[in-house]
Enzyme design. Structure first.
Site, short mmCIF file in Angstrom:
data_model
loop_
_atom_site.label_atom_id
_atom_site.label_comp_id
_atom_site.label_asym_id
_atom_site.label_seq_id
_atom_site.Cartn_x
_atom_site.Cartn_y
_atom_site.Cartn_z
N HIS A 106 3.32 8.66 -7.17
CA HIS A 106 4.07 9.99 -7.10
C HIS A 106 5.24 9.82 -8.40
O HIS A 106 5.33 10.66 -8.84
CB HIS A 106 4.93 10.01 -5.61
N HIS A 144 0.83 -1.24 -0.11
CA HIS A 144 0.06 -0.03 -0.12
C HIS A 144 0.86 1.36 0.11
O HIS A 144 0.68 2.26 -0.82
CB HIS A 144 -0.89 -0.09 1.25
N GLU A 145 1.86 1.39 0.92
CA GLU A 145 2.75 2.32 0.93
C GLU A 145 3.28 2.72 -0.36
O GLU A 145 3.66 3.73 -0.81
CB GLU A 145 3.47 2.56 2.29
N HIS A 153 1.88 4.29 -2.83
CA HIS A 153 2.02 5.92 -3.04
C HIS A 153 3.15 6.44 -3.69
O HIS A 153 2.97 7.25 -4.65
CB HIS A 153 1.89 6.37 -1.67
#
Length: 97
Positions: free
Chosen positions: A95, A87-88, A91
């Site tokens: 980005h 999940h992280e 990100h």
């Protein structure tokens, strides 16, 4: 304001409960290994994966290009750790794109 606070507490409780449940399910990779593999697979070389203190304090810091994984997520070989790390890392991939 009170409704938002109550909903936040409910969501946090559910997240903690699910994390505990899947912390007992083994996985071949640690959370850190999952994050590093995902970054490599997407050709991202300028994002670091670090271990930080706390429980479920995981987050991606786009200003420093660092995926901060809590100690349990960073070093555990569980489905819960893999899911949080993925999940992280998602990100970081968003980005980069």
């Amino acid at each position: 304001m009170i409704v938002v606070m109550v909903l936040s507490l409910i969501v946090q409780s559910m997240l903690t409960s699910r994390f505990r449940k899947y912390s007992g399910v083994p996985c071949d990779l640690t959370g850190a290994e999952v994050a590093e593999k995902m970054l490599r697979d997407h050709g991202i070389r300028d994002v670091r994966v670090c271990s930080i203190g706390g429980m479920l304090t995981d987050h991606y810091d786009p200003t420093r290009k660092v995926i901060n994984l809590s100690q349990d997520v960073y070093s555990s070989r569980t489905v819960a750790a893999a899911a949080v790390a993925a999940h992280e890392t998602g990100h970081a991939i968003q980005h980069a794109e």
